[in-house]
Design a protein around this motif. Structure first.
Motif, PDB file in Angstrom:
ATOM      1  N   GLN A  90      35.711  56.967  81.365  1.00 33.29           N
ATOM      2  CA  GLN A  90      34.927  56.475  80.232  1.00 33.29           C
ATOM      3  C   GLN A  90      34.837  54.961  80.361  1.00 33.29           C
ATOM      4  OE1 GLN A  90      33.433  58.306  77.510  1.00 33.29           O
ATOM      5  NE2 GLN A  90      32.434  56.330  77.393  1.00 33.29           N
ATOM      6  N   SER A  91      33.618  54.446  80.428  1.00 31.52           N
ATOM      7  CA  SER A  91      33.462  53.008  80.617  1.00 31.52           C
ATOM      8  C   SER A  91      33.766  52.238  79.338  1.00 31.52           C
ATOM      9  CB  SER A  91      32.052  52.668  81.099  1.00 31.52           C
ATOM     10  OG  SER A  91      31.114  52.885  80.069  1.00 31.52           O
ATOM     11  N   SER A  92      34.164  50.976  79.517  1.00 31.00           N
ATOM     12  CA  SER A  92      34.373  50.070  78.389  1.00 31.00           C
ATOM     13  C   SER A  92      33.381  48.910  78.426  1.00 31.00           C
ATOM     14  CB  SER A  92      35.812  49.540  78.385  1.00 31.00           C
ATOM     15  OG  SER A  92      36.108  48.927  79.624  1.00 31.00           O
ATOM     16  N   SER A  93      32.920  48.540  79.628  1.00 34.19           N
ATOM     17  CA  SER A  93      31.940  47.462  79.751  1.00 34.19           C
ATOM     18  C   SER A  93      31.293  47.496  81.125  1.00 34.19           C
ATOM     19  CB  SER A  93      32.591  46.092  79.524  1.00 34.19           C
ATOM     20  OG  SER A  93      33.514  45.808  80.557  1.00 34.19           O
ATOM     21  N   VAL A  94      30.153  46.823  81.223  1.00 30.39           N
ATOM     22  CA  VAL A  94      29.439  46.687  82.493  1.00 30.39           C
ATOM     23  C   VAL A  94      29.192  45.207  82.721  1.00 30.39           C
ATOM     24  CG1 VAL A  94      27.323  47.200  83.773  1.00 30.39           C
ATOM     25  CG2 VAL A  94      28.321  48.938  82.263  1.00 30.39           C
ATOM     26  N   GLU A  95      29.535  44.762  83.899  1.00 26.92           N
ATOM     27  CA  GLU A  95      29.358  43.365  84.297  1.00 26.92           C
ATOM     28  C   GLU A  95      28.218  43.305  85.309  1.00 26.92           C
ATOM     29  OE1 GLU A  95      32.114  40.187  86.765  1.00 26.92           O
ATOM     30  OE2 GLU A  95      33.053  41.962  85.875  1.00 26.92           O
ATOM     31  N   LYS A  96      27.138  42.618  84.965  1.00 26.22           N
ATOM     32  CA  LYS A  96      25.986  42.522  85.862  1.00 26.22           C
ATOM     33  C   LYS A  96      26.198  41.359  86.824  1.00 26.22           C
ATOM     34  CE  LYS A  96      20.962  42.249  85.918  1.00 26.22           C
ATOM     35  NZ  LYS A  96      19.743  42.256  85.097  1.00 26.22           N
ATOM     36  N   LYS A  97      26.189  41.665  88.127  1.00 26.91           N
ATOM     37  CA  LYS A  97      26.334  40.628  89.155  1.00 26.91           C
ATOM     38  C   LYS A  97      24.969  40.056  89.544  1.00 26.91           C
ATOM     39  CE  LYS A  97      30.747  40.700  89.885  1.00 26.91           C
ATOM     40  NZ  LYS A  97      31.528  39.533  89.505  1.00 26.91           N
ATOM     41  N   ASP A  98      24.001  40.933  89.750  1.00 25.91           N
ATOM     42  CA  ASP A  98      22.607  40.569  90.023  1.00 25.91           C
ATOM     43  C   ASP A  98      21.761  41.788  89.708  1.00 25.91           C
ATOM     44  OD1 ASP A  98      22.593  42.248  92.379  1.00 25.91           O
ATOM     45  OD2 ASP A  98      23.438  40.598  93.539  1.00 25.91           O
ATOM     46  N   ASP A  99      20.510  41.800  90.089  1.00 28.54           N
ATOM     47  CA  ASP A  99      19.613  42.897  89.706  1.00 28.54           C
ATOM     48  C   ASP A  99      20.012  44.258  90.262  1.00 28.54           C
ATOM     49  OD1 ASP A  99      18.085  41.237  88.153  1.00 28.54           O
ATOM     50  OD2 ASP A  99      16.522  40.937  89.668  1.00 28.54           O
ATOM     51  N   GLY A 106      36.404  50.530  83.005  1.00 26.18           N
ATOM     52  CA  GLY A 106      36.686  51.640  82.104  1.00 26.18           C
ATOM     53  C   GLY A 106      38.020  52.270  82.399  1.00 26.18           C
ATOM     54  N   ASP A 107      38.282  53.377  81.729  1.00 26.02           N
ATOM     55  CA  ASP A 107      39.546  54.092  81.881  1.00 26.02           C
ATOM     56  C   ASP A 107      39.338  55.367  82.679  1.00 26.02           C
ATOM     57  OD1 ASP A 107      41.165  52.304  80.456  1.00 26.02           O
ATOM     58  OD2 ASP A 107      40.512  53.162  78.545  1.00 26.02           O
ATOM     59  N   LEU A 108      40.124  55.491  83.750  1.00 29.31           N
ATOM     60  CA  LEU A 108      40.160  56.694  84.566  1.00 29.31           C
ATOM     61  C   LEU A 108      41.388  57.476  84.134  1.00 29.31           C
ATOM     62  CD1 LEU A 108      38.961  58.261  87.017  1.00 29.31           C
ATOM     63  CD2 LEU A 108      40.549  56.963  88.448  1.00 29.31           C
ATOM     64  N   SER A 114      45.993  57.611  81.769  1.00 23.17           N
ATOM     65  CA  SER A 114      44.782  56.779  81.758  1.00 23.17           C
ATOM     66  C   SER A 114      45.132  55.367  82.185  1.00 23.17           C
ATOM     67  CB  SER A 114      44.172  56.740  80.353  1.00 23.17           C
ATOM     68  OG  SER A 114      43.706  58.009  79.986  1.00 23.17           O
ATOM     69  N   LYS A 115      44.325  54.827  83.075  1.00 26.51           N
ATOM     70  CA  LYS A 115      44.509  53.461  83.567  1.00 26.51           C
ATOM     71  C   LYS A 115      43.147  52.795  83.674  1.00 26.51           C
ATOM     72  CE  LYS A 115      48.965  53.545  84.637  1.00 26.51           C
ATOM     73  NZ  LYS A 115      49.929  52.619  84.123  1.00 26.51           N
ATOM     74  N   PRO A 116      43.101  51.477  83.424  1.00 23.10           N
ATOM     75  CA  PRO A 116      41.838  50.764  83.608  1.00 23.10           C
ATOM     76  C   PRO A 116      41.497  50.626  85.090  1.00 23.10           C
ATOM     77  CG  PRO A 116      43.582  49.244  82.978  1.00 23.10           C
ATOM     78  CD  PRO A 116      44.170  50.620  82.934  1.00 23.10           C
ATOM     79  N   VAL A 117      40.223  50.797  85.398  1.00 24.03           N
ATOM     80  CA  VAL A 117      39.728  50.624  86.764  1.00 24.03           C
ATOM     81  C   VAL A 117      38.415  49.842  86.705  1.00 24.03           C
ATOM     82  CG1 VAL A 117      40.796  52.742  87.654  1.00 24.03           C
ATOM     83  CG2 VAL A 117      38.455  52.815  86.804  1.00 24.03           C
ATOM     84  N   ALA A 118      38.068  49.252  87.825  1.00 22.68           N
ATOM     85  CA  ALA A 118      36.776  48.573  87.977  1.00 22.68           C
ATOM     86  C   ALA A 118      36.087  49.195  89.181  1.00 22.68           C
ATOM     87  CB  ALA A 118      36.980  47.074  88.182  1.00 22.68           C
ATOM     88  N   LEU A 119      34.866  49.648  88.983  1.00 27.74           N
ATOM     89  CA  LEU A 119      34.101  50.296  90.036  1.00 27.74           C
ATOM     90  C   LEU A 119      32.870  49.463  90.364  1.00 27.74           C
ATOM     91  CD1 LEU A 119      34.227  53.933  88.601  1.00 27.74           C
ATOM     92  CD2 LEU A 119      35.692  52.963  90.387  1.00 27.74           C
ATOM     93  N   ALA A 120      32.666  49.214  91.651  1.00 31.23           N
ATOM     94  CA  ALA A 120      31.482  48.478  92.098  1.00 31.23           C
ATOM     95  C   ALA A 120      30.307  49.449  92.140  1.00 31.23           C
ATOM     96  CB  ALA A 120      31.721  47.876  93.475  1.00 31.23           C
ATOM     97  N   VAL A 121      29.182  49.035  91.570  1.00 29.84           N
ATOM     98  CA  VAL A 121      28.002  49.883  91.498  1.00 29.84           C
ATOM     99  C   VAL A 121      26.826  49.159  92.135  1.00 29.84           C
ATOM    100  CG1 VAL A 121      26.393  51.086  89.969  1.00 29.84           C
ATOM    101  CG2 VAL A 121      28.819  50.916  89.342  1.00 29.84           C
ATOM    102  N   GLU A 122      26.186  49.844  93.073  1.00 27.59           N
ATOM    103  CA  GLU A 122      24.968  49.335  93.684  1.00 27.59           C
ATOM    104  C   GLU A 122      23.808  50.191  93.195  1.00 27.59           C
ATOM    105  OE1 GLU A 122      22.873  48.758  98.056  1.00 27.59           O
ATOM    106  OE2 GLU A 122      24.887  49.592  97.931  1.00 27.59           O
ATOM    107  N   TYR A 123      22.852  49.557  92.554  1.00 26.89           N
ATOM    108  CA  TYR A 123      21.655  50.233  92.039  1.00 26.89           C
ATOM    109  C   TYR A 123      20.645  50.316  93.170  1.00 26.89           C
ATOM    110  CZ  TYR A 123      17.177  50.479  89.519  1.00 26.89           C
ATOM    111  OH  TYR A 123      15.913  50.796  89.089  1.00 26.89           O
ATOM    112  N   ASN A 124      20.147  51.540  93.450  1.00 27.51           N
ATOM    113  CA  ASN A 124      19.240  51.766  94.572  1.00 27.51           C
ATOM    114  C   ASN A 124      17.778  51.908  94.175  1.00 27.51           C
ATOM    115  OD1 ASN A 124      21.364  51.792  96.470  1.00 27.51           O
ATOM    116  ND2 ASN A 124      21.853  53.878  95.858  1.00 27.51           N
ATOM    117  N   GLY A 125      17.486  51.845  92.885  1.00 29.60           N
ATOM    118  CA  GLY A 125      16.100  51.919  92.451  1.00 29.60           C
ATOM    119  C   GLY A 125      15.823  53.069  91.517  1.00 29.60           C
ATOM    120  N   THR A 126      14.627  53.031  90.942  1.00 29.26           N
ATOM    121  CA  THR A 126      14.155  54.042  90.002  1.00 29.26           C
ATOM    122  C   THR A 126      12.747  54.449  90.420  1.00 29.26           C
ATOM    123  OG1 THR A 126      15.463  53.113  88.192  1.00 29.26           O
ATOM    124  CG2 THR A 126      13.605  54.498  87.565  1.00 29.26           C
TER     125      THR A 126
END
Length: 179
Positions: A90-99, A106-108, A114-126
């Protein structure tokens, strides 16, 4: 001030995967998957930096290409699937690095921990597919220490190395559809 509508996105499980990698006996890596999962997120409009993300994976669907190893991973030595049938996030926040790059915090939860984790997300398009569905794609990765979640089983090789490494690398390829 104009209020944006809430948009719901759902993981298309037929076009997504949850994969993990763990060092085995120091010299190689074992890859596994969770075959049954669900998830999604809500955004304000289509602004992914506002996402509230969630997912669940069924522990019993673990697949490492070895029935014996899968059975051991489902046992009380590791995930204890009988008492903790799901892994969730369950996410707690999203940090935008660039577009196209974000960090989702969030918590895994695994094995009831339950422990806080940070996951890197790469957006590939819509895009809009031939059937009129709006789809977006993401690559997500991160790592956790399995012992932080109570997955503490270990054995040592004759040379002194661990049979199973502590670091678990997570790789999620996710295609979502706008609900």
């Amino acid at each position: 001030m104009e209020t944006q509508t809430q948009t719901n996105w759902v993981i298309d499980v037929a076009h997504s995967e949850i994969q993990f990698k763990v060092r085995h006996m120091v010299i190689s890596t074992v890859t596994g998957y969770f075959r049954r999962f669900e998830g999604g997120f809500q955004t304000q409009g289509e602004d992914f930096s506002t996402a509230r993300v969630w997912f669940k994976a069924e522990v019993d669907s673990i697949d490492t290409n070895s029935e014996q190893r899968d059975g051991h991973l489902k046992s009380a030595d590791f995930f204890d699937a009988a008492n903790h049938p799901e892994i969730s996030f369950q996410s707690s926040s999203v940090e935008k690095k660039d577009d196209s790059n974000f960090i989702v915090h969030g918590d895994l939860t695994m094995r009831g921990v339950s422990k806080p984790v940070a996951l890197a997300v790469e957006y590939n398009g819509t895009l809009v597919d031939p059937w009129g569905m709006t789809r977006s794609g993401f690559h997500i990765n991160g790592s956790v220490n399995r012992k932080d979640f109570g997955l503490a089983w270990h054995a040592v090789t004759e040379a002194g190395g661990l049979v199973a490494g502590d670091e678990v690398k997570l790789y999620i390829n996710s295609e979502v559809t706008k609900a």
